[in-house]
Design a protein around this motif. Sequence first.
Motif, PDB file in Angstrom:
ATOM      1  N   VAL A 111       0.859  -1.184   0.000  1.00 40.60           N
ATOM      2  CA  VAL A 111       0.000   0.000   0.000  1.00 40.60           C
ATOM      3  C   VAL A 111       0.900   1.241   0.000  1.00 40.60           C
ATOM      4  O   VAL A 111       1.970   1.248   0.603  1.00 40.60           O
ATOM      5  CB  VAL A 111      -0.945   0.023   1.222  1.00 40.60           C
ATOM      6  N   THR A 153      -9.280   5.347   1.917  1.00 45.68           N
ATOM      7  CA  THR A 153      -8.890   4.139   2.645  1.00 45.68           C
ATOM      8  C   THR A 153      -9.834   3.875   3.809  1.00 45.68           C
ATOM      9  O   THR A 153     -10.180   2.718   4.104  1.00 45.68           O
ATOM     10  CB  THR A 153      -7.443   4.295   3.150  1.00 45.68           C
ATOM     11  N   ARG A 157     -11.354   0.301   3.330  1.00 45.90           N
ATOM     12  CA  ARG A 157     -10.777  -0.761   4.154  1.00 45.90           C
ATOM     13  C   ARG A 157     -11.383  -0.836   5.552  1.00 45.90           C
ATOM     14  O   ARG A 157     -11.263  -1.859   6.223  1.00 45.90           O
ATOM     15  CB  ARG A 157      -9.262  -0.575   4.262  1.00 45.90           C
ATOM     16  N   GLU A 195      -2.324   6.043   0.911  1.00 49.32           N
ATOM     17  CA  GLU A 195      -3.398   5.514   1.751  1.00 49.32           C
ATOM     18  C   GLU A 195      -3.151   5.775   3.230  1.00 49.32           C
ATOM     19  O   GLU A 195      -4.079   6.046   3.983  1.00 49.32           O
ATOM     20  CB  GLU A 195      -3.551   4.006   1.510  1.00 49.32           C
TER      21      GLU A 195
END
Length: 808
Positions: A111, A153, A157, A195
């Motif tokens: 990432v 993000t 996520r 991110e």
Amino acid sequence: MNGLFQDIRYAFRQLRKSPAFAFTAVLILALGIGASVSIFGFVDAALIKPLPYPNPDRLVYVTESVAMIPRANLSYLDYLDWKRLNQVFSSLDVFQDSGYLLRTPSGTEPVSAMRVSDGFFHTLAIAPVLGRDFYAGEDLPAAPNTVMLSYATWQKRFGGRKDVIGETVALSGVPYTIIGVLPADFQFALRGSAEFWTTLHLKADDPRCGRGCHQLTGIARLKDGVTVEMARANMKTIARQLELQYPTTNRGQGAFVGTLAEVVVTDIRPILLVLLGGAGLLLAIACVNGSSLLLVRSESRRREIAVRGALGASRGRLIRQFTTEGVLLVTAGSVLGLMMAQVAMRILLRLISKEMIDGMPYLAGLGLNLHVLTFAGAVSLSAVFLFSVTPALRLPLTEIREGLAEGGRGSAGTLWRRFGANLVVVELAIAVVLLVGAGLLGKSFYRLLHVDLGFQVDHLATMQVQLSDARYAKDEQQVAVGRQIISRVASLPGVQSVGITEILPVSYNGGTTWIRFVGRPYNGEHNEVLERDVSSALFATLGAKLLRGRYFTDDEDASKPHVALINRTLAKQYFSGEDPIGQKIGDTNLSPRSTFEIVGVVDDVKDGPLDSEIWPAVYYPFNQSPDPYFSLVVRASQAEETLLPTMAAAVREIDPDIGTEGENTMIRRIGNSPSAYLHRSSSWLVGGFALLALLLGVVGLYGVIAYSVSQRTREIGVRMALGAQRSSVYQLILTEAGWLTGLGIGAGLVCSVGVAMLIRGLLFGVEAWDAGTLLSVSAVLTLAAMLASYIPARRAARVDPMVALRYE
């Protein structure tokens, strides 16, 4: 209002009676407006709109500067001194590219991340939408590991949960506490999208990375009343003080200070301005052609105008009528042009690679915004003025009787022929400028793609690999897994050889080091060279040529004497007239760990961008100087695309927590590199403008010659009745066309050389006055113009003298 509605109804009737004229005028205008508005949309997004930070004009980009690198990275110790000594910044902070491995349900993946000093977001004046910013001192080595999330993000996520604050996320196996979420519209164009945002945690007394270790980039906010020039002068003074204080590490190091907005668009500014200029020239041709059409139409309506004037219509009344018709034409052309512009912007945006888009977040809001619509409105108003004034110039009411008379067309036709001829010369000159520009840019792009790279690009596949800092913290562990990866990938079907490199060829001229030569006097000079850590089989895999000595061997690890390879440029620059094999180089301190013996010289490999010069380079064995982040280069005996899916799978078989990304072929990587993209897009877009300009210019020339033939029909008939041959008629018409073409090409060539001088920064391996391009453009335009003129000339040569004598 009744008169206005009457004018509108009459204008619609007139345009319906001449559908070919209306369609052609609207289409020409739409092409010009569509091209100029679409390119202006990019210019507005990149160059005009302010950066999305409070008071963005006070933000500046701060770095060190050396002879080879005008904007070089900062060392941590220099940053601390700059922050302490400066008198011009209200805050000064630094950032550094980074990356982590994140374990996800689908596996471990790399990432993107940024490491920043604690006041970074304070300098940008950006506040988190959730949680808090970094505290003062949170970037010190003893501070806890904390992280801020980008908004995307957080949503992707963590499901956008507000209770995410305080949770722990493992980045490369190290736990970080989530403290905040950045705004959805936050963007930092200098380094693309990231991110995760963490703090630096650098040590001021770290012996492995002291004042000579340059890895940071500065960003600062100016104090009130301080200009960029004042800040630059202050920082140069400080840099000079540090140079005197630390002559070994800071010799020759200055300072660079520039506005953040300028630095963000440095690479893309020239191409955007060139494209805007090309679109503007195309718009000019469209307006010239529109004027020509209106003049032709006004000639056909001369009797109508004269009759209306004789019946009492004032000049103002007639001008209002023509203005109404012009407004209708321009409105239709503008609407169609805006639709074309919107489509063109979407297409151009999709042609930009994802890697480049990440560095251009300012293009996220590209579209028909207020700025773009205002520009389109200004262009449309200008077109309305032109479309209204042009017919009005043909309203000499004092010549009403001439307009009503049978032979009144003769003098008016002669006047228009002269004016129309001048317009055609302008059109052809502009077409030459665009064609020459497209030719030069196209030749530059061709030479860029055929530059000598120093290795064989075909049948090469590449992939980036990232090791976990926690699992592979020691050099021995990194060397061991590197050997495993090479062995596993080499066993795949169709693989001939595998190499490892810290930085792939044709990437960037970064990753430099300073070297000195054992046995030579040293006065603190900075011999700046590229530094690459490579495996023993890399150059054989690339197909690079060994000029002298030998390659590394796989068993040359940390337990063996340190060795190095250099490229031909370094050998020529620092070992002119002597054999470099056996010579020793090292860092500025010549510590035992940093002293290497040169065992071979390889031919120059293009490490930097395609359009950059070859730099001196030194290559160290990966097994003696490993890195947790490296790239694989794989040579295939078959189509390299077939290896891409299997390479990542083979690496993850060794360890599922190894991150892989960027699987690509070398040819595709080079073709999509920023330098190749900018040259390709500029040549294609300017080439498109040039082809449209050529078409419109030739159509304009055809119209002038065809109109000239129609006005001279009686003259031609008399000539033929008196015995003139068809060949003489051809000569008469083509001579007129030849003069117009010659004047247009001549003026265009003079202007094109001047314009080419302005864009010489975009040219590669081509001079602004390239004779081949100038001659080719002249030949193409001459041929096209003569073909366009042949049709009316052939029509003139077939005139029946008896019919022509009855023409009037």
